[in-house]
Scaffold this motif. Structure first.
Motif, PDB file in Angstrom:
ATOM      1  N   ALA A  42      -5.919   4.997 -11.267  1.00 43.07           N
ATOM      2  CA  ALA A  42      -5.977   4.167 -12.474  1.00 43.07           C
ATOM      3  C   ALA A  42      -4.779   4.442 -13.367  1.00 43.07           C
ATOM      4  CB  ALA A  42      -7.278   4.435 -13.224  1.00 43.07           C
ATOM      5  N   LEU A  43      -4.397   5.715 -13.499  1.00 43.19           N
ATOM      6  CA  LEU A  43      -3.249   6.059 -14.338  1.00 43.19           C
ATOM      7  C   LEU A  43      -1.968   5.485 -13.754  1.00 43.19           C
ATOM      8  CD1 LEU A  43      -2.160   7.656 -16.764  1.00 43.19           C
ATOM      9  CD2 LEU A  43      -1.905   9.626 -15.244  1.00 43.19           C
ATOM     10  N   SER A  44      -1.785   5.597 -12.452  1.00 38.25           N
ATOM     11  CA  SER A  44      -0.581   5.065 -11.819  1.00 38.25           C
ATOM     12  C   SER A  44      -0.474   3.561 -12.011  1.00 38.25           C
ATOM     13  CB  SER A  44      -0.586   5.398 -10.322  1.00 38.25           C
ATOM     14  OG  SER A  44       0.501   4.782  -9.665  1.00 38.25           O
ATOM     15  N   GLU A  45      -1.576   2.838 -11.776  1.00 37.44           N
ATOM     16  CA  GLU A  45      -1.537   1.384 -11.921  1.00 37.44           C
ATOM     17  C   GLU A  45      -1.185   0.987 -13.364  1.00 37.44           C
ATOM     18  OE1 GLU A  45      -2.257  -1.238  -9.531  1.00 37.44           O
ATOM     19  OE2 GLU A  45      -1.766   0.444  -8.208  1.00 37.44           O
ATOM     20  N   ALA A  46      -1.755   1.708 -14.342  1.00 37.14           N
ATOM     21  CA  ALA A  46      -1.486   1.380 -15.744  1.00 37.14           C
ATOM     22  C   ALA A  46      -0.044   1.694 -16.115  1.00 37.14           C
ATOM     23  CB  ALA A  46      -2.449   2.149 -16.647  1.00 37.14           C
ATOM     24  N   LEU A  47       0.453   2.851 -15.691  1.00 38.87           N
ATOM     25  CA  LEU A  47       1.823   3.227 -16.048  1.00 38.87           C
ATOM     26  C   LEU A  47       2.846   2.341 -15.353  1.00 38.87           C
ATOM     27  CD1 LEU A  47       1.612   7.138 -16.083  1.00 38.87           C
ATOM     28  CD2 LEU A  47       1.692   5.573 -18.030  1.00 38.87           C
ATOM     29  N   VAL A  48       2.584   1.970 -14.113  1.00 42.26           N
ATOM     30  CA  VAL A  48       3.500   1.052 -13.423  1.00 42.26           C
ATOM     31  C   VAL A  48       3.591  -0.263 -14.181  1.00 42.26           C
ATOM     32  CG1 VAL A  48       3.751  -0.379 -11.352  1.00 42.26           C
ATOM     33  CG2 VAL A  48       3.301   2.059 -11.122  1.00 42.26           C
ATOM     34  N   GLU A  49       2.453  -0.758 -14.620  1.00 50.09           N
ATOM     35  CA  GLU A  49       2.434  -2.013 -15.375  1.00 50.09           C
ATOM     36  C   GLU A  49       3.203  -1.870 -16.683  1.00 50.09           C
ATOM     37  OE1 GLU A  49      -1.067  -5.159 -15.592  1.00 50.09           O
ATOM     38  OE2 GLU A  49      -1.425  -3.488 -16.946  1.00 50.09           O
ATOM     39  N   GLN A 104       0.840  -1.192   0.000  1.00 49.52           N
ATOM     40  CA  GLN A 104       0.000   0.000   0.000  1.00 49.52           C
ATOM     41  C   GLN A 104       0.881   1.249   0.000  1.00 49.52           C
ATOM     42  OE1 GLN A 104      -2.519   0.838   3.412  1.00 49.52           O
ATOM     43  NE2 GLN A 104      -3.967   2.037   2.168  1.00 49.52           N
ATOM     44  N   LEU A 105       1.374   1.666   1.142  1.00 46.14           N
ATOM     45  CA  LEU A 105       2.178   2.886   1.175  1.00 46.14           C
ATOM     46  C   LEU A 105       3.516   2.705   0.463  1.00 46.14           C
ATOM     47  CD1 LEU A 105       1.473   4.076   4.837  1.00 46.14           C
ATOM     48  CD2 LEU A 105       0.356   4.761   2.705  1.00 46.14           C
ATOM     49  N   GLY A 106       4.038   1.492   0.429  1.00 41.50           N
ATOM     50  CA  GLY A 106       5.285   1.239  -0.287  1.00 41.50           C
ATOM     51  C   GLY A 106       5.069   0.732  -1.695  1.00 41.50           C
ATOM     52  N   ARG A 107       3.856   0.888  -2.181  1.00 44.39           N
ATOM     53  CA  ARG A 107       3.492   0.357  -3.498  1.00 44.39           C
ATOM     54  C   ARG A 107       4.196   1.146  -4.610  1.00 44.39           C
ATOM     55  NH1 ARG A 107      -1.002  -2.557  -4.363  1.00 44.39           N
ATOM     56  NH2 ARG A 107      -1.791  -2.824  -6.495  1.00 44.39           N
ATOM     57  N   ALA A 108       4.632   0.433  -5.646  1.00 46.52           N
ATOM     58  CA  ALA A 108       5.185   1.115  -6.818  1.00 46.52           C
ATOM     59  C   ALA A 108       4.100   1.992  -7.423  1.00 46.52           C
ATOM     60  CB  ALA A 108       5.676   0.093  -7.841  1.00 46.52           C
ATOM     61  N   MET A 109       4.453   3.232  -7.757  1.00 48.06           N
ATOM     62  CA  MET A 109       3.452   4.137  -8.313  1.00 48.06           C
ATOM     63  C   MET A 109       4.135   5.176  -9.187  1.00 48.06           C
ATOM     64  SD  MET A 109       2.412   7.038  -5.623  1.00 48.06           S
ATOM     65  CE  MET A 109       3.653   8.145  -4.942  1.00 48.06           C
ATOM     66  N   VAL A 110       3.307   5.857  -9.961  1.00 48.43           N
ATOM     67  CA  VAL A 110       3.767   6.975 -10.786  1.00 48.43           C
ATOM     68  C   VAL A 110       2.931   8.184 -10.390  1.00 48.43           C
ATOM     69  CG1 VAL A 110       3.989   7.911 -13.109  1.00 48.43           C
ATOM     70  CG2 VAL A 110       4.432   5.485 -12.697  1.00 48.43           C
ATOM     71  N   ALA A 111       3.575   9.197  -9.834  1.00 52.89           N
ATOM     72  CA  ALA A 111       2.904  10.440  -9.457  1.00 52.89           C
ATOM     73  C   ALA A 111       3.375  11.533 -10.406  1.00 52.89           C
ATOM     74  CB  ALA A 111       3.221  10.799  -8.012  1.00 52.89           C
ATOM     75  N   LEU A 112       2.458  12.173 -11.092  1.00 51.44           N
ATOM     76  CA  LEU A 112       2.800  13.183 -12.091  1.00 51.44           C
ATOM     77  C   LEU A 112       2.847  14.576 -11.465  1.00 51.44           C
ATOM     78  CD1 LEU A 112       0.595  12.010 -15.104  1.00 51.44           C
ATOM     79  CD2 LEU A 112       2.924  11.323 -14.490  1.00 51.44           C
ATOM     80  N   THR A 113       3.652  15.425 -12.053  1.00 47.67           N
ATOM     81  CA  THR A 113       3.687  16.834 -11.646  1.00 47.67           C
ATOM     82  C   THR A 113       2.468  17.547 -12.215  1.00 47.67           C
ATOM     83  OG1 THR A 113       4.905  17.534 -13.607  1.00 47.67           O
ATOM     84  CG2 THR A 113       6.200  16.746 -11.730  1.00 47.67           C
ATOM     85  N   GLU A 114       2.200  18.742 -11.701  1.00 43.55           N
ATOM     86  CA  GLU A 114       1.075  19.523 -12.229  1.00 43.55           C
ATOM     87  C   GLU A 114       1.268  19.831 -13.699  1.00 43.55           C
ATOM     88  OE1 GLU A 114      -1.860  20.294 -10.862  1.00 43.55           O
ATOM     89  OE2 GLU A 114      -1.186  18.967  -9.248  1.00 43.55           O
ATOM     90  N   GLU A 115       2.511  20.082 -14.095  1.00 48.99           N
ATOM     91  CA  GLU A 115       2.799  20.352 -15.502  1.00 48.99           C
ATOM     92  C   GLU A 115       2.481  19.135 -16.367  1.00 48.99           C
ATOM     93  OE1 GLU A 115       6.523  21.833 -18.361  1.00 48.99           O
ATOM     94  OE2 GLU A 115       6.845  21.409 -16.226  1.00 48.99           O
ATOM     95  N   GLN A 116       2.852  17.957 -15.892  1.00 47.21           N
ATOM     96  CA  GLN A 116       2.559  16.739 -16.645  1.00 47.21           C
ATOM     97  C   GLN A 116       1.064  16.478 -16.724  1.00 47.21           C
ATOM     98  OE1 GLN A 116       5.057  14.188 -14.237  1.00 47.21           O
ATOM     99  NE2 GLN A 116       6.476  13.832 -15.948  1.00 47.21           N
ATOM    100  N   ARG A 117       0.335  16.760 -15.645  1.00 46.77           N
ATOM    101  CA  ARG A 117      -1.102  16.528 -15.650  1.00 46.77           C
ATOM    102  C   ARG A 117      -1.820  17.510 -16.570  1.00 46.77           C
ATOM    103  NH1 ARG A 117      -3.285  13.105 -12.317  1.00 46.77           N
ATOM    104  NH2 ARG A 117      -5.296  14.183 -12.270  1.00 46.77           N
ATOM    105  N   ALA A 118      -1.248  18.692 -16.770  1.00 46.90           N
ATOM    106  CA  ALA A 118      -1.856  19.675 -17.659  1.00 46.90           C
ATOM    107  C   ALA A 118      -1.563  19.364 -19.121  1.00 46.90           C
ATOM    108  CB  ALA A 118      -1.363  21.075 -17.319  1.00 46.90           C
ATOM    109  N   ALA A 141       7.036  -1.315 -15.960  1.00 45.81           N
ATOM    110  CA  ALA A 141       7.676  -2.524 -15.438  1.00 45.81           C
ATOM    111  C   ALA A 141       7.974  -3.525 -16.542  1.00 45.81           C
ATOM    112  CB  ALA A 141       6.791  -3.166 -14.376  1.00 45.81           C
ATOM    113  N   ALA A 142       7.244  -3.419 -17.659  1.00 49.77           N
ATOM    114  CA  ALA A 142       7.449  -4.360 -18.764  1.00 49.77           C
ATOM    115  C   ALA A 142       8.607  -3.951 -19.672  1.00 49.77           C
ATOM    116  CB  ALA A 142       6.170  -4.469 -19.579  1.00 49.77           C
ATOM    117  N   ARG A 143       9.148  -2.759 -19.463  1.00 40.92           N
ATOM    118  CA  ARG A 143      10.218  -2.312 -20.359  1.00 40.92           C
ATOM    119  C   ARG A 143      11.491  -3.119 -20.142  1.00 40.92           C
ATOM    120  NH1 ARG A 143      10.169   4.051 -19.027  1.00 40.92           N
ATOM    121  NH2 ARG A 143      10.407   3.104 -16.959  1.00 40.92           N
ATOM    122  N   VAL A 144      12.255  -3.269 -21.210  1.00 38.53           N
ATOM    123  CA  VAL A 144      13.538  -3.981 -21.103  1.00 38.53           C
ATOM    124  C   VAL A 144      14.665  -2.979 -20.886  1.00 38.53           C
ATOM    125  CG1 VAL A 144      12.782  -5.917 -22.474  1.00 38.53           C
ATOM    126  CG2 VAL A 144      13.776  -3.958 -23.628  1.00 38.53           C
TER     127      VAL A 144
END
Length: 707
Positions: A694-701, A583-597, A704-707
């Motif tokens: 939802a975005l974090s879960e998708a981007l982490v997946e 949960q708190l140590g879960r892999a995630m992607v948090a975007l900046t405000e600039e990225q979200r815009a 993580a698949a990248r070589v």
């Protein structure tokens, strides 16, 4: 068209009645206006040459098809319309409406093929087409649960004379599915105010369908409530009444406005599902006269005979009859069968099984339905299980999440479990991680009881404890997995359910106490909350927090916490709280405000063939094509809120994904509306419109698949 008061009389069977166009005022213009919404990307100079050299629509690049329908060479488009089946564009409703408006009767074959392939989504396309072939097609849609039923009703109400001329001969013909469909359509027309439907001879065309009946032999006797045996003639009447077991009438048609820019459509699998029809008076009286356990055994014997004989569809009433006859033991027998049927392509029988479990609605039946739904892969059959669960939960005033909380098994821990050897016994204790131990007479905790000795008269209790320990651990893992899915999908509970349901539960309580919860306003986190040792809530400052009983609580995802994440992680570390899943140590992607815009994110890294296929076996699929080729140039994943996440690939993979080789660079990540074909040349949706979890879960997946 106005309603008819007198009977509609068919003077002679419909022969070669031609199909004609029958537009409502302004309808053709409205449909043609959808040409402006069709996406085809940037046009190329060679497209005219390409379409003129095509033999079928499938010979064209997918981007060229909407261009051809909207503004390509008219003679070529007319010639190709009748030479190809559907293409799987997302904007197929618009493609069909534009084709019908521009080419009218020349689009008949195309429109009928599209509507037949997906009646719920594309059935609206037949509305302005009047002819016997259309009548035969829409008559079968009245049996659907989704929007197809509405399209059928609208077409029949709009073209009643044509429908009668086409369907009366079929309704008076040989038994079969076509006759049943025709009868249903004629009954609708009569009930809708178009008058009795009569043949030339004056006989009504609504003929009762025959019913095949299973020959039942070697079934157990049925005891009565008075202790006797049910007479044979009563058993015969009971079986005859059971052969009429059926699903209830479908609910009203799903919404679907043909004039909306994007039709509001519900697939049959996601529409409200019918329960098993309540027993008729005679059947109810016979059931009431029978001993329930004996009657249930009789029903299980019928079920076993039907399954052993190959599950003939004509005798599928045996399955539905279990809703009238079955008890919890029947549900234990039925559930494994229902679970196995989709893999054996017995989807219709599986759906009937869901209906039985939901109609019975006992705790045992609903636990089985919960387990079936949780362990099925995606698809229409699984959607029906979810709808049945939702309806069963709503009947109790609950969400599916609330139902699952209340039906979570306890393994008897709430009343106390003991290992009883006869001469001595040990109390079973489950720790905060739900690992079972025993406590001996002097209060010491033991990982397992001592092995039974010669004086112990119940030595089997030792193995029973080991099995109990294993079962408890399996339940803990399953419930933790369910709560993790609740976090990812933002399933919320009223705050009253934590102290009232979860925390007192001997399995859910220890899991819930080790999680960070939050109060939500829709999908927005208002504040995060820890469950204190006394069951109260504590905030980020470790102060007691008052929470309204009606507040909506959910399990917090780290993507919600922003700058507070590190502070909460430290609090959990200080209290030595170990979460039951990341949960708190879960892999995630948090975007900046600039990225979200922004409307896109720069791509990075590559995917090899093996990892591409792994993603596509999960929640991703190939999307888009290079022009004039059959190579997917992106991956797509569905997101909440009607959005799709897209990852552009270079060089791209063949349409047959299993031929994929080499490495593919991720060049861009962007978001678009799910209804779009994603061919527009400019990005139009800000990344910030996506739910951050939802975005974090998708981007982490994806990352993580990248070589």
């Amino acid at each position: 068209m106005g309603r008819r008061q007198g009977p509609v009389v068919v003077e002679e069977p419909a022969g070669a009645e031609p199909t004609v166009m029958a537009w409502r005022d302004g309808e053709r213009e409205l449909w043609w206006s959808r040409a402006a919404a069709l996406e085809h990307g940037l046009e190329r100079d060679d497209w005219v040459t390409a379409v003129r050299g095509a033999v079928n629509l499938s010979d064209l690049a997918p981007e060229q098809v909407p261009w051809l329908f909207a503004k390509g060479p008219e003679t070529v488009a007319r010639a190709l319309l009748g030479k190809s089946a559907y293409l799987r564009h997302h904007q197929r409703a618009d493609l069909g409406r534009v084709a019908a408006a521009r080419f009218e009767l020349d689009a008949t074959a195309y429109v009928l093929a599209e509507a037949a392939e997906n009646p719920d989504r594309l059935g609206l396309l037949v509305l302005p087409f009047r002819g016997p072939e259309v009548a035969a097609l829409v008559a079968g849609w009245l049996r659907h649960l989704g929007s197809a039923r509405l399209w059928a009703r609208l077409w029949l109400d709009r073209h009643p004379e044509c429908a009668v001329r086409a369907l009366v001969p079929v309704a008076a013909g040989k038994p079969g599915r076509a006759r049943q469909n025709a009868e249903a359509a004629l009954r609708f027309l009569s009930a809708a105010g178009h008058g009795p439907i009569m043949t030339r001879s004056g006989e009504q065309a609504l003929l009762p369908a025959g019913k095949n009946r299973m020959v039942l032999e070697q079934l157990p006797e049925i005891r009565t409530v008075t202790g006797g045996i049910m007479p044979e003639d009563h058993v015969a009447r009971l079986v005859t009444a059971l052969t009429r077991s059926s699903l209830d009438d479908p609910p009203e048609p799903a919404p679907g406005d043909a004039d909306r820019p994007v039709p509001l459509v519900v697939e049959s699998s996601a529409a409200a599902q019918p329960a098993v029809r309540a027993p008729e008076k005679e059947l109810a009286e016979l059931i009431a006269s029978a001993d329930r356990a004996s009657l249930a055994g009789f029903g299980r014997a019928m079920l076993d005979q039907w399954v052993t004989a190959g599950m003939a569809p004509a005798e599928s009433w045996v399955l539905l009859a279990q809703a009238h006859l079955g008890d919890d033991a029947t549900m234990d027998v039925l559930a494994p069968l229902v679970r196995s049927w989709p893999a054996k392509s017995r989807h219709a029988r599986a759906v009937d099984g869901f209906a039985v479990l939901a109609t019975v609605g006992s705790e045992v039946a609903l636990r089985h339905l919960l387990a079936i739904e949780a362990n099925m892969s995606g698809g229409p059959t699984n959607e029906r299980a979810t709808v049945y669960l939702t309806q069963a939960a709503a009947a109790r005033g609950l969400s599916v999440t609330g139902l699952a909380d209340r039906l979570a098994i306890t393994h008897g821990l709430e009343t106390g479990v003991r290992v009883d050897y006869g001469s001595r016994s040990f109390r079973v204790h489950a720790d905060e991680h739900l690992v079972a131990h025993v406590v001996n007479a002097d209060g010491r905790m033991l990982a397992r009881p001592p092995k039974p000795g010669v004086k112990d008269v119940k030595p089997a209790a030792y193995q029973q404890f080991l099995q109990f320990k294993k079962d408890l651990r399996a339940t803990a893992v399953a419930q933790a997995g369910r709560l993790e899915r609740d976090m990812v999908h933002r399933r919320l509970r009223p705050a009253r359910d934590l102290p009232g349901v979860l925390l007192p539960h001997p399995v859910l309580g220890p899991i819930a106490r080790r999680l960070l919860w939050g109060e939500f306003d829709g999908r927005r986190l208002v504040r995060a909350l820890r469950i204190a040792e006394d069951g109260s809530f504590a905030d980020l400052h470790d102060d007691s927090a008052d929470v309204s009983a009606d507040a909506r609580l959910g399990i917090v995802h780290p993507a919600d916490l922003g700058a507070d994440l590190d502070r909460w992680a430290q609090i959990f570390a200080d209290y030595e709280i170990v979460a039951p899943f990341p949960q708190l140590g879960r892999a995630m992607v948090a975007l900046t405000e600039e990225q979200r815009a922004a409307t896109g994110l720069p791509g990075s890294g590559t995917l090899n063939a093996e990892r591409l296929l792994a993603l596509m076996r999960n929640r991703w699929h190939g999307d888009g094509f290079h022009i004039n080729s059959r190579v997917h140039n992106r991956l797509a994943r569905k997101l909440p809120g009607g959005l799709t996440l897209l990852a552009e690939l270079s060089p791209g993979m063949p349409a047959s994904a299993y031929l994929t080789t080499g490495e593919h660079a991720i060049t861009e990540i962007w978001v678009d509306e799910a209804w779009s074909d994603h061919w527009h040349p400019f990005r139009r949706t800000a990344i910030g419109e996506v739910d951050p979890v939802a975005l974090s879960e998708a981007l982490v997946e994806l990352y993580a698949a990248r070589v």
